[in-house]
Design a protein around this motif. Structure first.
Motif: not given
Ligand code: SAM
Length: 397
Positions: A49-52, A60-61, A79-82
Motif C-alpha cells: 500500500x502507499x500514501x497519496x 489517504x492510503x 510508503x511511510x509517514x510520521x
C-alpha cells in the motif's frame, strides 16, 4: 518465481513486463540482466500500500492490488509517514521511481561478483533488484528505521532473497562487510561520509544525491581514485532524494526568522523569484554562499489575499538563514521588475543574483559540467575539470 507473500490471483507479471519495456524505451534500462530483474521482482510485494496526498492536504492510503498499473508505473510511491513535532506529517520512506533506480544501478557499472552496499533499504525493492542481478550474497543494505528493515527482510525472504540487511545509520557504512565495489545511497547527504570513501575499494564507485543545502544539489557519481580521494561528476539529470537522518523518526532542526519589512532594505530585481525551485543549478551555486542551513518558501496572502490572486495563491517567495538574514521577493512584476525586501546582516537575494550571473558567465552549463572531489580535509565542487579555476569549497558536516 513464486510470490509467496502476494495473493496468488494477482496477475502482476504483465505489469512488471510493461514497466521493463517502458523503462527500456525511455533509455533508463539497457542492461538485459537488470531488465530481467525488473520483470521478475513484484514491486507490489514491497509496496502493498502507499500514501497519496489529497486536495485538502490530508493523506489517504491506497491498496496496491486495487490498481496494479499504478504500482508498476514509473513513479515514486510514498510508503511511510510520521507525525512531525509541529503537528504535521512527514515522509519517512518511499519507493523510488523505478526508472531512477535502474538508471542508478546501471551507473554503478556492476560486473558479476560485485559487492554492493545500499544506504536506504526502504521497502527493499531496490535491494531485491540488486539481489536478483548480482546474487543475494553480494548485496548489503542498511536503513535507519528498524521497522522498515524488518518489513523489507520479511518481504525479501518471502520471495527467496536473503541479502544482508542492517538497521542503523548508513552514514557509517558497514565496516565489518567492507570493502564494497559500490555504495549506492537512496537518500541525500550534505557531504559524502568519509566512511563511504574508506569502504569502497580503489576504483570503486559511490553514487548518491549530494545536497549541501536544502534543495541544492543532485546525483553525483564518485570513483575512489586514491586511498585518500574520491572524484567524479554530477549526473546530467537532476534527482532528489529525502535527506539522510542520523536517528530514526522525523528530526530536522528547523529555525524561524521574522521578516520585519519596516527594518528592511527595498529594491527591485529582474531575477525570477521562483529561482530556488526552477533554476536548480543557480540554487546550488547560491547555496555555497548562503550556507548549509536555508529555509525558503512562498508567502501566502494575509486576510483574504490580493485581488489579482485567489485566496491561497502565493504573493511572494522568501529565503532566510539562521543568522537572521532574509529576503522576500514579490511574484508579480512591473516591467519585468520584482520588488525585493531584504533584512538582517546579509543581503541574501544578492547572493542568488550573483550565483545566477556566475552560471550565466559559465555558459549556462548543465549538471554534468560540474564535479566533486572529496579528500579527508575538503569537499570541492568544480566546473569542467578538477583543477578548474571555478571551484567552491563546501563546509564539512
Ligand atoms: C527513498 S527511500 C529508499 C527507497 C528504497 N531504496 C526502496 O527501494 O524502497 C530513503 C530511505 O533512506 C532511509 N534513511 C534515511 N536516513 C538514513 C540513514 N542514516 N541510514 C540509512 N538509511 C537512511 C529512510 O528511512 C528511507 O527508507
Amino acid at each position: 518465481m513464486t510470490t509467496t507473500n502476494t495473493p496468488a490471483d494477482v496477475e502482476w507479471e504483465p505489469h512488471a513486463g510493461r514497466l521493463a519495456d517502458e523503462l527500456a524505451a525511455a533509455g533508463k534500462l539497457t542492461d538485459p540482466r537488470l531488465a530481467e530483474a525488473v520483470r521478475a521482482v513484484p514491486r507490489h510485494a514491497f509496496v502493498p500500500s502507499y500514501h497519496q496526498q489529497t486536495a485538502d492536504g490530508s493523506w489517504a492510503e491506497q491498496a496496491s492490488v486495487d490498481d496494479l498499473a499504478a504500482v508498476y508505473a514509473n513513479t515514486a510511491l510514498i510508503t511511510a509517514l510520521a507525525p512531525t513535532g509541529t503537528g504535521g506529517t512527514t515522509v519517512l520512506s518511499s519507493s523510488t521511481q523505478p526508472g531512477l533506480m535502474t538508471r542508478m544501478i546501471e551507473a554503478l557499472h556492476l560486473t558479476d561478483g560485485a559487492r554492493v552496499l545500499e544506504v536506504g533499504t526502504g521497502t527493499g525493492y531496490n535491494a531485491a533488484l540488486l539481489a536478483h542481478r548480482l546474487g543475494e550474497e553480494q548485496v548489503y543494505s542498511i536503513d535507519v528505521e528498524a521497522e522498515l528493515v524488518e518489513l523489507a527482510r520479511q518481504r525479501l525472504a518471502g520471495l527467496g532473497y536473503r541479502p544482508t540487511l542492517v538497521a542503523g545509520d548508513g552514514a557509517a557504512g558497514l565496516p565489518e562487510h567492507a570493502p564494497f565495489d559500490a555504495i549506492i545511497a537512496t537518500c541525500a547527504v550534505p557531504t559524502i561520509p568519509w566512511a563511504w570513501v574508506e569502504q569502497v575499494r580503489p576504483g570503486g564507485v559511490i553514487l548518491t544525491d549530494l545536497k549541501p543545502a536544502p534543495g541544492a544539489g543532485s546525483l553525483v557519481r564518485l570513483t575512489r581514485t586514491a586511498a585518500d580521494r574520491a572524484e567524479g561528476r554530477f549526473d546530467a539529470t537532476y534527482a532528489a532524494f529525502m535527506d539522510l537522518r542520523h536517528t530514526p523518526g522525523d528530526n530536522p532542526a528547523g529555525f524561524r526568522v521574522e521578516r520585519d519589512h519596516g527594518q528592511a532594505e527595498h529594491r527591485t530585481t529582474s531575477l525570477d523569484p521562483n529561482t530556488p525551485w526552477t533554476s536548480l543549478l543557480v540554487w546550488f551555486l547560491a547555496s555555497f554562499d548562503l550556507g548549509a542551513e536555508i529555509a525558503y518558501g512562498y508567502t501566502l496572502p494575509e486576510g483574504g489575499g490580493i485581488p489579482a490572486y485567489s485566496d491561497t495563491a502565493p504573493t511572494a517567495s522568501w529565503i532566510a538563514t539562521p543568522d537572521g538574514s532574509w529576503a522576500e521577493i514579490t511574484l508579480a512584476a512591473d516591467n519585468g521588475q520584482h520588488e525585493v525586501a531584504e533584512g538582517g546582516p546579509r543581503r541574501l537575494w544578492r547572493l542568488v543574483e550573483q550565483a545566477h550571473r556566475t552560471w550565466t558567465d559559465l555558459g549556462r552549463p548543465g549538471w554534468n559540467a560540474f564535479g566533486l572531489t572529496v579528500t579527508p580535509d575538503a569537499h570541492t565542487v568544480w566546473f569542467d575539470q578538477p583543477d578548474s579555476d571555478h571551484a567552491w569549497r563546501l563546509a564539512r558536516r
